[in-house]
Scaffold this motif. Structure first.
Motif, PDB file in Angstrom:
ATOM      1  N   GLU A 458       0.841  -1.192   0.000  1.00  0.00           N
ATOM      2  CA  GLU A 458       0.000   0.000   0.000  1.00  0.00           C
ATOM      3  C   GLU A 458       0.875   1.241   0.000  1.00  0.00           C
ATOM      4  OE1 GLU A 458      -2.190  -0.509   3.612  1.00  0.00           O
ATOM      5  OE2 GLU A 458      -0.546   0.191   4.882  1.00  0.00           O
ATOM      6  N   ASN A 461      -2.655   7.627   0.437  1.00  0.00           N
ATOM      7  CA  ASN A 461      -3.678   8.129  -0.474  1.00  0.00           C
ATOM      8  C   ASN A 461      -3.567   9.654  -0.523  1.00  0.00           C
ATOM      9  OD1 ASN A 461      -5.912   8.720  -1.982  1.00  0.00           O
ATOM     10  ND2 ASN A 461      -7.383   7.719  -0.629  1.00  0.00           N
ATOM     11  N   VAL A 501      -7.163  -2.216   0.345  1.00  0.00           N
ATOM     12  CA  VAL A 501      -6.338  -2.202   1.558  1.00  0.00           C
ATOM     13  C   VAL A 501      -7.161  -1.796   2.774  1.00  0.00           C
ATOM     14  CG1 VAL A 501      -4.143  -1.820   0.397  1.00  0.00           C
ATOM     15  CG2 VAL A 501      -5.538   0.145   1.016  1.00  0.00           C
ATOM     16  N   LYS A 506      -4.991   5.055   2.566  1.00  0.00           N
ATOM     17  CA  LYS A 506      -4.017   4.334   1.743  1.00  0.00           C
ATOM     18  C   LYS A 506      -4.697   3.812   0.480  1.00  0.00           C
ATOM     19  CE  LYS A 506      -0.712   4.473   4.909  1.00  0.00           C
ATOM     20  NZ  LYS A 506      -0.237   3.261   5.585  1.00  0.00           N
ATOM     21  N   THR A 508      -3.860   0.667  -2.683  1.00  0.00           N
ATOM     22  CA  THR A 508      -3.044  -0.517  -2.916  1.00  0.00           C
ATOM     23  C   THR A 508      -1.928  -0.257  -3.932  1.00  0.00           C
ATOM     24  OG1 THR A 508      -3.097  -2.875  -3.474  1.00  0.00           O
ATOM     25  CG2 THR A 508      -4.488  -1.412  -4.789  1.00  0.00           C
TER      26      THR A 508
END
Length: 805
Positions: A458, A461, A501, A506, A508
């Motif tokens: 991960e 984000n 994830v 986060k 992936t």
């Protein structure tokens, strides 16, 4: 069913809608469609792994081989290939290797090493030289001068041999003997004969002559005695003749060698001057000596008559003449033969097997010499003989080519080729489990694999991550000729990356999963003949992906619907609660509620884990039960011992239970049973707990909420149903849109809590209670009722003990 009224939980705040799922803002997408987006080049979200790989690749010292860890689909193979293609070699370019016949020990083939491209040239030069030897040798031995001198030696020998035997014949003539020749088998040899009536007869014929009265018996015996005397002399004469023959044969051989030596030295002079390596020079000198010692096999041969003897050929085992730089070998089938090479065998016409240096074949390790070899760790560990031999090669940096049968002493072949000093960097691709096992149990593992490149599953984000996802989708579109995505479809893919994830913070890095959704969304777009891939197509691809793997979930849901598995989603019940469990694998898992019950009685057995007693409990679940016991001692056993017998069970669970995510749920069931206060069945609970009563995060929170939601939805949503989760799991929420919509519409609820007390009040509609100045809980609280019940149980156990005494 208890008559206790239902308790609303409106006083405890529900999670806001925006906390249930992260939606990718379309304004983070850098373009309306992927048509105007540049494809990404390079690797996304693997900075740590990239640094480790760069170190391992560029630090060309012993032991700096690389072990690459990470989940499949995170781009390990792509990353490795890209990095290796971009780096510049710091060592000399790879070399060529040849095996040749060892004229001093034929069982130990000699290794010759050349600069890149010269091995192939050496093989050709050797073949040309030997062809010239074969072509010119017959002519050399037919030259007039050569034949004249050879004939002179023959004539001289014949003259001396004739004189030697003539002298002997004069010695035996007075006694009536002559020297003749008799045939014995395929050969003629000299023999002493006796003259009888002008005929030469064998001594063995004297008996017949006596019988014919041609000789008296006394004369025959005298002749035989003389024969034996002369026979002794003949043997000495014969030995002198053999010595003379050997002497002149040596003169002829020397003459032949001198004639051949001039020719051979002239042919090999260029090779000796061109290949100045000491070992090559030594080999060529030995080869020349062997040719001169075996000139006979070249005399009568004509060009093309037959192949050269094997010992005069060259086995080029590694030819790097076409290599532009160092090699990168990715071995997908690392068997012993493919990795280390082998020595082949052939069957002769007589049925026996044989081998020689020309049957030595290279493997991937040798082909990767001077460069990199990439193999899968699991394959290397499971293939017979591979792992131990790989360790040996990397530890000593020497490659000994043998067949697996020879290594395991199942072959009688004694061929042992000279070891090759290899300079290869091995990159093993595996997972952390394999790495940890090898580190713990293989003594030399850390000596030879000093670099660990750990690929993360991960990455954060961030707006940058969204842009990278967009560029990744664009690259897939370019590489595979897919339809372009609009910005909302891109947002859907990014949201799917966050869901994989289970996190809003986060996304992936398992891009193989993302690529699959992109391809399938393109498929559904083409089915509908749309110009661009939209959110509808992405959602369809995701739904179909789940649907392909949802048979187990459907079967379990059917059992719940048919009330084969008992689950209540309304009403209240004492000592019974809906826990949440996750089923399935790592990628496609689903959640479903499970009934957990608690029963309490007087006694001293403590809290009994029925799953453990039935050997269905895992170690983590056992630990959770022990923590549960610690919580009760902390809360209710400060003034008197905890004296009770209680059992906790996962009802209708027959395949084993593990994990501690139900430990808070088990506490609620036990508190309900002790306090005699019912628990709301329209709420499901998940969360682990510590001994102080703090709720701790768990895994699979999205699947658990969705699993209970589906059960409630099929029974009919009432607006009072919901799930309690740990507050630390709020950032992990990426619920499916139907669940979010149901919460938005007030048909379903999600609460997040920090402590057991909060959960107690939500589930039982009664204050949990806090200790007063007297150290006791108020009687009208849940904890107060539990405290009074435990006191009664304690008194009962004391009374029982007194009666026994």
């Amino acid at each position: 069913m208890s008559e206790h009224p239902l308790h609303p939980a409106a006083d405890h705040p529900q999670l806001p809608i925006e906390n249930l799922r992260w939606y990718c803002p379309p304004d983070l997408i850098p373009a309306e469609t992927t048509e105007s987006v540049e494809p990404i080049e390079g690797i996304i979200g693997q900075d740590r792994a990239l640094k480790a790989l760069k170190l391992g690749v560029e630090l060309y010292s012993p032991g700096y081989n690389i072990f690459v860890c990470g989940l499949s689909g995170t781009g390990k193979a792509t990353t490795i290939k890209t990095i290796l293609e971009k780096i510049q070699p710091q060592k000399t370019l790879c070399r060529d290797y040849c095996y040749v016949h060892n004229f001093e020990d034929s069982d130990r083939p000699m290794l010759l090493s050349f600069e890149r491209g010269r091995g192939c040239r050496f093989k050709k030069d050797m073949a040309d030289a030997m062809r010239m030897v074969r072509e010119r040798a017959p002519g050399v031995f037919e030259e007039e001068e050569y034949l004249k001198i050879k004939q002179a030696y023959i004539d001289e020998y014949n003259k001396k041999e004739a004189a030697l035997f003539s002298e002997f014949e004069h010695q035996i003539e007075p006694d009536g003997f002559v020297l003749g020749r008799v045939q014995e088998g395929q050969s003629m040899h000299p023999e002493i004969l006796f003259k009888l009536e002008d005929k030469a007869v064998l001594i063995s014929d004297l008996g017949s002559a006596v019988m014919q009265n041609l000789l008296s018996k006394e004369e025959a015996e005298r002749i035989a005695d003389k024969y034996r005397e002369h026979k002794t002399t003949l043997q000495e004469v014969f030995r002198r003749g053999v010595r003379l023959s050997r002497e002149y044969q040596e003169k002829i051989d020397q003459h032949e060698r001198q004639a051949g030596e001039f020719m051979v030295n002239a042919i090999f002079a260029e090779l000796l001057s061109e290949y100045d390596d000491e070992k090559v020079q030594s080999y060529l000198q030995l080869l020349i000596e062997s040719i001169l010692d075996n000139l006979e096999q070249f005399k009568a041969q004509e060009d093309g008559e037959e192949e050269l003897p094997t010992e005069y050929t060259v086995n080029l085992v590694l030819d790097n003449s076409s290599a532009a730089s160092f090699p990168v070998v990715i071995e997908t089938a690392p068997t012993f033969r493919n990795l280390f090479g082998t020595i082949e065998r052939r069957q002769a016409s007589n049925g026996f097997w044989y081998t020689d240096f020309t049957m030595i074949k290279p493997g991937a390790l040798l082909r990767a010499d001077g460069g990199f070899l990439v193999i899968n760790a699991a394959d290397a560990l499971t293939e017979p003989g591979v792992w131990k031999n790989l360790q040996r090669v990397l530890l000593y940096r020497k490659l000994e080519i043998q067949s697996l049968e020879m290594l395991m002493q199942q072959s009688s072949t004694a061929l042992k080729p000279e070891a090759i000093n290899v300079n290869v960097k091995v990159i093993l691709i595996g997972n952390n489990e394999i790495y940890n096992l090898l580190s713990a149990y293989e003594r030399d593992f850390k000596k030879i694999f000093k670099v660990k490149a750990d690929f993360d599953y991960e990455m954060p984000n961030t707006p940058l991550a969204v842009q990278q996802y967009t560029a990744l989708i664009r690259k897939l579109i370019s590489d595979e000729d897919l339809k372009h995505f609009d910005k909302h479809a891109i947002a859907g893919v990014v949201e799917y990356g966050a869901r994989l994830v289970d996190s809003r913070r986060k996304v992936t890095t398992q891009f193989s999963e993302i690529a699959d959704i992109v391809r399938e969304a393109d498929y559904w777009c083409r089915q509908n003949s749309n110009k661009y891939v939209t959110t509808e197509h992405v959602d369809k691809a995701i739904a179909e992906t789940y649907n392909r793997h949802s048979l187990g979930e459907e079967k379990l849901q059917e059992l719940i619907d048919e009330e084969v598995i008992l689950i209540d989603v309304d009403g209240e019940r004492i000592g019974q609660i809906n826990g949440l469990a996750v089923y399935g694998g790592e990628r496609f898992s689903f959640g479903k509620p499970t009934r957990i019950t608690a029963a309490v009685s007087a006694g001293k057995a403590g809290i009994i884990n029925i799953e453990r007693e039935a050997k269905l409990s895992g170690r983590t679940h056992d630990k959770g039960m022990l923590i549960l016991s610690g919580y009760f001692r902390e809360m209710f056993a400060q003034q008197r011992p905890l004296s009770l017998t209680a059992s906790i069970s996962f009802e209708q669970s027959y395949s084993g239970v593990d994990g501690d995510s139900a430990s808070s749920t088990e506490i609620y069931a036990l508190l309900s049973s002790l306090s005699d206060i019912p628990i709301r069945q329209n709420i499901a609970v998940t969360g682990s707990v510590n001994q102080k009563g703090d709720i701790q995060p768990i895994g699979g929170v999205n699947e658990k909420i969705e699993g209970f939601f589906e059960v409630c939805e099929r029974r009919g949503l009432t607006g009072s149903q919901g799930v309690i989760i740990p507050k630390q799991n709020v950032d992990d929420l990426m619920l499916r849109t139907p669940v979010v919509n149901a919460v938005r519409e007030g048909r379903f609820r999600v609460w997040a809590i920090d402590t057991i007390s909060e959960g107690v009040e939500l589930l039982m509609g009664t204050a949990a209670g806090a200790r007063g100045s007297d150290g006791r809980f108020p009687e009208d609280t849940v904890f107060g009722k539990v405290e009074r019940r435990l006191e009664l149980l304690y008194e009962a156990s004391k009374k029982e003990k007194g009666n026994e005494s």
